[in-house]
Design an enzyme around this catalytic site. Structure first.
Site, PDB file in Angstrom:
ATOM      1  N   HIS A 257      31.849  30.791  62.583  1.00 56.94           N
ATOM      2  CA  HIS A 257      32.082  32.233  62.609  1.00 56.94           C
ATOM      3  C   HIS A 257      32.976  32.677  63.754  1.00 56.94           C
ATOM      4  CE1 HIS A 257      30.454  34.165  59.136  1.00 56.94           C
ATOM      5  NE2 HIS A 257      29.735  33.067  59.025  1.00 56.94           N
TER       6      HIS A 257
ATOM      7  N   HIS B  82      27.093  40.650  53.680  1.00 59.55           N
ATOM      8  CA  HIS B  82      28.168  39.836  53.099  1.00 59.55           C
ATOM      9  C   HIS B  82      28.788  40.565  51.913  1.00 59.55           C
ATOM     10  CE1 HIS B  82      25.559  37.178  55.328  1.00 59.55           C
ATOM     11  NE2 HIS B  82      26.656  36.501  55.597  1.00 59.55           N
TER      12      HIS B  82
ATOM     13  N   HIS C  80      31.142  26.668  54.574  1.00 62.40           N
ATOM     14  CA  HIS C  80      29.665  26.617  54.555  1.00 62.40           C
ATOM     15  C   HIS C  80      29.186  25.530  53.593  1.00 62.40           C
ATOM     16  CE1 HIS C  80      27.907  29.857  56.964  1.00 62.40           C
ATOM     17  NE2 HIS C  80      28.943  30.607  56.662  1.00 62.40           N
TER      18      HIS C  80
ATOM     19  N   HIS D 250      29.253  40.250  61.715  1.00 63.00           N
ATOM     20  CA  HIS D 250      29.268  38.912  62.313  1.00 63.00           C
ATOM     21  C   HIS D 250      29.899  38.926  63.709  1.00 63.00           C
ATOM     22  CE1 HIS D 250      28.325  37.806  58.156  1.00 63.00           C
ATOM     23  NE2 HIS D 250      27.825  36.704  58.631  1.00 63.00           N
TER      24      HIS D 250
ATOM     25  N   PHE E  84      22.651  31.004  52.615  1.00 59.16           N
ATOM     26  CA  PHE E  84      22.512  32.087  53.593  1.00 59.16           C
ATOM     27  C   PHE E  84      21.306  31.951  54.527  1.00 59.16           C
ATOM     28  CE2 PHE E  84      24.810  35.533  50.888  1.00 59.16           C
ATOM     29  CZ  PHE E  84      25.998  35.307  51.557  1.00 59.16           C
TER      30      PHE E  84
HETATM   31 CU1  C2O Z   1      26.820  35.388  57.312  1.00 61.51          CU
HETATM   32 CU2  C2O Z   1      29.098  32.592  57.199  1.00 61.51          CU
HETATM   33  O1  C2O Z   1      27.833  33.923  56.695  1.00 61.51           O
END
Ligand code: C2O
Length: 344
Positions: free
Chosen positions: A275, A110, A245, A119, A262
């Site tokens: 994501h 991140h 989040h 991701h 996290f």
């Molecule tokens: Cu790896 Cu939305 O975070």
């Protein structure tokens, strides 16, 4: 030099809050396990078209639920099990692996230019594992279409108590149809829905266009081998990725579990839909800009990660292999971009 794939033989206890101790995030690994280099699927492989979560039909939902149920039933030690899948996120957010040759520096995916590519691969393999479990090579993960008014609430398919997509640990005040605040900072603002939606569209315009004119402003700051982690996030990682989040996580839990911190974020199945849309934003940003706007720096292109694929093989991937979703044989349902003309 680029960040190298981690040495899975040396895994640390994750750095997570005291209230969650005892958790290991290490990937299953036996020394000597073969590592294969990534090969994209053949161009003739069927295209997986990821649907917007609020538009998923009954048949498609039933498949998705069956796939996640099967993933949750795999033995915990199987790298394709849900228990391992969510831990992968913990491993690369919470200091389970050091940079190769730098025992004092973590691998952190991140707050840097690794955010989008890491991701993307994470979802790519997750999706293929789910598809394999139900024998469907067209299976595609839904995305939470939070950049459009119809997607600006918690997606209802994840809010059914008897579904494998359900997770207890979510903010009970934010269940559908409550309107999502893309810039949520921990307190709900008491503005009417139409105003919140207008504000959200303006935020999308800002994060995708005005604040994302240069590659590092969108993708994040350079992070190379030997660098301290967290050099700086790109616009969309900062907002709305982070606020969504926080907005989803359960305020009754010690650290906003699951989505709000996290280590546990990917324990909530909605993580993968969130994501999906983050990844879609990368693809859209790229499409809005003429010419190639990806970094050309080999320290980005050759940064490498490890994932287990749908056959439980350990695969080494490089950023350069994931730049184009079409090469990875997936795409997003076309749902329009209502924020494109939301210039403040
Ligand atoms: Cu790896 Cu939305 O975070």
């Amino acid at each position: 030099a680029p960040i190298q794939a981690p040495d899975l033989a040396s895994c640390n206890t994750p750095e997570i809050p005291d209230t969650a101790t005892g958790l290991s995030c290490c990937l299953p690994y036996r020394p000597g396990t073969a590592i294969v280099d990534f090969v994209p699927p053949p161009a003739s492989a069927p295209l997986r078209v990821r649907p917007a979560a609020h538009l998923v039909d009954k048949k498609c939902l039933a498949k998705y639920e069956r796939a996640v149920a099967l993933m949750k039933k795999l033995p915990d030690k199987d790298p394709r099990s849900f228990a391992q899948q969510w831990r992968v996120h913990c491993a690369f957010c919470d200091a389970a692996y050091d940079q190769v040759g730098f025992p004092d520096l973590d691998i952190q995916v991140h707050n840097s230019w690794l955010f989008f590519p890491w991701h993307r691969f994470y979802l790519y393999f997750h999706e293929r594992i789910l598809g394999k479990l139900i024998g469907d090579d067209t299976f595609a993960l839904p995305f939470w279409n939070w950049d459009a008014p119809d997607g600006m609430a918690f997606p209802a398919i994840y809010n059914n108590r008897s579904s494998p997509l359900y997770d207890e640990k979510r903010n009970p005040a934010h269940l559908p149809p409550f309107t999502l605040d893309l810039d949520y900072n921990g307190t709900d603002s008491p503005i009417p829905r139409d105003q919140q939606i207008k504000q959200n569209l303006t935020i999308m315009y800002r994060q995708m266009i005005s604040s994302a004119k240069r590659t590092e402003l969108f993708l994040g700051q350079p992070y190379r081998q030997g660098d301290q982690p967290d050099p700086g996030a790109g616009s969309v990682e900062n907002v709305p990725h982070n606020p969504v989040h926080l907005w989803t996580g359960d305020t009754r839990q010690p650290n906003g579990e699951d989505m709000g911190i996290f280590y546990s974020a990917a324990r909530d199945p909605v993580f993968y839909a969130h994501h999906g849309n983050v990844d879609r934003m990368w693809h859209i940003w790229r499409g809005l800009r003429p010419g190639n706007t990806d970094f050309t720096d080999p320290d980005w292109l050759d940064a490498a990660f490890l994932f287990y694929d749908e056959d439980a093989r350990l695969v080494r991937v490089r950023v350069r292999d994931c730049l184009d979703p079409a090469t990875l044989r997936y795409a997003y349902q076309d749902v329009g971009l209502p924020w494109l003309n939301a210039k403040p």
